[in-house]
Scaffold this motif. Structure first.
Motif, PDB file in Angstrom:
ATOM      1  N   GLU A   1       0.842  -1.208   0.000  1.00 14.89           N
ATOM      2  CA  GLU A   1       0.000   0.000   0.000  1.00 14.89           C
ATOM      3  C   GLU A   1       0.871   1.250   0.000  1.00 14.89           C
ATOM      4  O   GLU A   1       1.531   1.577   0.991  1.00 14.89           O
ATOM      5  N   SER A   2       0.829   1.967  -1.121  1.00 19.51           N
ATOM      6  CA  SER A   2       1.782   3.066  -1.315  1.00 19.51           C
ATOM      7  C   SER A   2       1.767   4.100  -0.183  1.00 19.51           C
ATOM      8  O   SER A   2       2.838   4.491   0.307  1.00 19.51           O
ATOM      9  N   LEU A   3       0.588   4.532   0.261  1.00 16.98           N
ATOM     10  CA  LEU A   3       0.556   5.562   1.311  1.00 16.98           C
ATOM     11  C   LEU A   3       1.110   5.018   2.630  1.00 16.98           C
ATOM     12  O   LEU A   3       1.781   5.737   3.372  1.00 16.98           O
ATOM     13  N   VAL A   4       0.831   3.744   2.886  1.00 18.66           N
ATOM     14  CA  VAL A   4       1.345   3.110   4.105  1.00 18.66           C
ATOM     15  C   VAL A   4       2.875   3.022   4.021  1.00 18.66           C
ATOM     16  O   VAL A   4       3.577   3.305   4.991  1.00 18.66           O
ATOM     17  N   ILE A   5       3.367   2.636   2.855  1.00 18.39           N
ATOM     18  CA  ILE A   5       4.814   2.538   2.651  1.00 18.39           C
ATOM     19  C   ILE A   5       5.476   3.896   2.871  1.00 18.39           C
ATOM     20  O   ILE A   5       6.501   4.006   3.539  1.00 18.39           O
ATOM     21  N   ILE A   6       4.889   4.945   2.307  1.00 17.87           N
ATOM     22  CA  ILE A   6       5.510   6.263   2.411  1.00 17.87           C
ATOM     23  C   ILE A   6       5.536   6.749   3.862  1.00 17.87           C
ATOM     24  O   ILE A   6       6.527   7.320   4.324  1.00 17.87           O
ATOM     25  N   GLU A   7       4.472   6.492   4.613  1.00 16.42           N
ATOM     26  CA  GLU A   7       4.484   6.863   6.038  1.00 16.42           C
ATOM     27  C   GLU A   7       5.544   6.049   6.778  1.00 16.42           C
ATOM     28  O   GLU A   7       6.236   6.569   7.656  1.00 16.42           O
TER      29      GLU A   7
ATOM     30  N   PRO B   1       0.749   0.598  17.477  1.00 12.36           N
ATOM     31  CA  PRO B   1       2.028   0.213  18.090  1.00 12.36           C
ATOM     32  C   PRO B   1       3.086   1.281  17.818  1.00 12.36           C
ATOM     33  O   PRO B   1       2.858   2.195  17.023  1.00 12.36           O
ATOM     34  N   THR B   2       4.242   1.162  18.494  1.00 10.79           N
ATOM     35  CA  THR B   2       5.297   2.163  18.285  1.00 10.79           C
ATOM     36  C   THR B   2       6.244   1.771  17.155  1.00 10.79           C
ATOM     37  O   THR B   2       6.807   2.636  16.495  1.00 10.79           O
ATOM     38  N   ASP B   3       6.436   0.475  16.935  1.00 12.70           N
ATOM     39  CA  ASP B   3       7.379   0.045  15.912  1.00 12.70           C
ATOM     40  C   ASP B   3       6.855   0.374  14.506  1.00 12.70           C
ATOM     41  O   ASP B   3       5.722   0.023  14.169  1.00 12.70           O
ATOM     42  N   PRO B   4       7.697   1.053  13.672  1.00 12.54           N
ATOM     43  CA  PRO B   4       7.224   1.469  12.350  1.00 12.54           C
ATOM     44  C   PRO B   4       6.712   0.327  11.475  1.00 12.54           C
ATOM     45  O   PRO B   4       5.723   0.494  10.761  1.00 12.54           O
ATOM     46  N   HIS B   5       7.357  -0.844  11.528  1.00 13.74           N
ATOM     47  CA  HIS B   5       6.881  -1.938  10.677  1.00 13.74           C
ATOM     48  C   HIS B   5       5.521  -2.442  11.144  1.00 13.74           C
ATOM     49  O   HIS B   5       4.614  -2.678  10.351  1.00 13.74           O
ATOM     50  N   GLU B   6       5.379  -2.560  12.458  1.00 15.81           N
ATOM     51  CA  GLU B   6       4.086  -3.000  12.995  1.00 15.81           C
ATOM     52  C   GLU B   6       3.000  -1.986  12.666  1.00 15.81           C
ATOM     53  O   GLU B   6       1.871  -2.359  12.343  1.00 15.81           O
TER      54      GLU B   6
END
Lengths: 229, 224
Positions: free
Chosen positions: A66-72, B84-89
């Motif tokens: 998901e592009s917007l999710v990736i950019i955030e 959550p705090t972790d960016p990947h999560e």
């Protein structure tokens, strides 16, 4: 922040291009895997089993879709380099609102304009014009100082999303042989898009005009053929 | 801090999502019930783009779109975090929120259509549930957020808590509990959890209202 960064994308996809722009603004080194959307890689299917779509960013082996999710994600993970989203929560909310609008409300009608003719196209054009009007009013209301977001020479999230979607209007106009983005009706949108497409990053990263014209013509003729069938 | 007002509508799942987030985070607010056929002048001023609820007004600043509002709440009032705090999560949670936003309109299409349009929406709705059943995070835990509710739970809550009434009114079964045991358990956990349980629309009132609206819509439309 080191580690391996791989982007599965497609040269003409505005969603994919948005992620590329974000990576470039941040100065992040990445490997680009060009996906053939008619023959998707096994890796893509594994990384995005739900949608099986590009873009997918794989950071240290962990995939994000998901592009917007990736950019955030990029903005939150690489804190050095220019910000992609503003700091203030209210400004962030505005950016999220308008990027959602561009992707969900404007892009679809533009694609419909490309893929239809006759009455169906007239309807699509009307819908796209309504959305452009909303965007024009929105820029006036949300960003009264002028074209939104561009901080210095750097694109912010709204620019990153707007550039590939709206920047393609010239391609659309060439393929259709008529004007789509009327400067008189949408002066703010037009000046924003113009400023974006003139940024060095846009000139370097946007798909070549002729190549995109060829693709749009192919998409159009195939869509019209299958509609007639 | 400036006051918070929420313009909402008792029937709306989007409105409820924001109420849940506000209450989970303990943020005091004034609720303004909008009579949707007669939208207030304030609402039209605050959301000129979509003219829809919910609109959150913080001080004098309006924020629109339920999940955009919730991210705003999360960033402005960090207590009782919903992410959550972790960016990947965080990216995984936001992916699923986007998924739910993209696919859940199909449930409403099942409600308001018939024939082929309804069939297609049924297929898409069931596929959405299958994806959540199989791939949704934190399998085996109470919520998608693990032990606590997060924004994915809130987003899906806006679908799951309305599906029952939609099924009754349209006569179609979307959520087969036998096919979706994990989601079924999730639904029970979610609906019984303290803040949520106190902030759900009255089931009978909801069913009645949806039935009436559907009747009106189908009799006045030219649906095949």
């Amino acid at each position: 922040m080191a580690g391996s960064v791989v982007l599965h994308g497609m040269w003409a996809s505005p969603y994919s291009k948005g992620v590329e722009l974000a990576l470039k603004v941040k100065g992040i080194e990445y490997e680009f895997v060009e996906e053939d959307l008619t023959n998707k890689s096994e890796a893509l299917m594994r990384y995005n089993p739900v949608h099986k779509k590009v873009p997918v960013l794989v950071h240290n082996g962990k995939p994000i879709a998901e592009s917007l999710v990736i950019i955030e994600y990029i903005d939150e993970t690489w804190k050095e380099g220019p910000r992609l989203l503003p700091q203030d929560p209210y400004e962030r909310a505005k950016v999220r609102f308008w990027t959602g609008f561009l992707q969900q409300q404007l892009f679809g009608p533009m694609l419909s304009v490309l893929k239809t003719d006759g009455e169906a196209q007239e309807r699509a054009v009307k819908e796209a014009q309504e959305k452009l009007k909303v965007l024009e009013e929105g820029i006036k209301g949300s960003y009264p100082g002028g074209p939104p977001s561009i901080n210095g020479d750097n694109m912010g999230l709204l620019d990153i999303v707007g550039c590939p979607i709206l920047g393609a209007h010239k391609v659309l106009e060439e393929v259709l042989g008529k004007k789509f983005l009327d400067q008189e009706k949408y002066p703010r949108v037009t000046s924003w898009v113009k400023a974006l497409t003139e940024l060095p990053l846009a000139k370097e990263a946007m798909p070549p005009h002729e190549k995109l014209v060829g693709l749009f013509q192919f998409i159009r003729s195939r869509a019209l053929e299958s509609a007639a069938a | 801090m400036d006051g918070v007002k929420l313009h909402g509508f008792w029937l709306s799942p989007f409105s409820h999502r924001v109420v849940w987030a506000l209450k989970l985070k303990g943020i005091p607010f004034d609720y303004i019930e909008e009579d949707l056929p007669n939208k207030s002048a304030l609402l039209l001023q605050y959301n000129p783009v979509h003219k829809k609820i919910p609109v959150l007004v913080h001080g004098s600043r309006p924020v629109c779109e339920s999940m955009v509002i919730i991210e705003y709440l999360e960033e402005t009032w960090p207590q009782c975090p919903l992410l959550p705090t972790d960016p990947h999560e965080r990216a995984v949670v936001r992916f699923w929120v986007k998924f739910i936003e993209e696919k859940s309109p199909n449930v409403w299409i099942v409600y308001r259509s018939v024939g082929e349009e309804q069939e297609k929406a049924m297929r898409e709705s069931v596929e959405m549930l299958s994806n959540l059943e199989e791939h949704g995070p934190n399998k085996g835990k109470k919520f998608f957020g693990g032990d606590g509710i997060n924004i994915m739970d809130i987003a899906f809550g806006g679908v799951a808590c309305w599906i029952g009434a939609i099924e009754e009114v349209s006569g179609r079964q979307i959520f087969d509990a036998a096919k979706f045991p994990r989601l079924n358990a999730w639904k029970a956990n979610f609906k019984s959890s303290p803040v949520i349980a106190e902030n759900l629309p009255d089931r009978e009132k909801l069913r009645e209202h949806l039935a009436r609206l559907r009747e009106k819509r189908l009799s006045s439309s030219t649906h095949k």
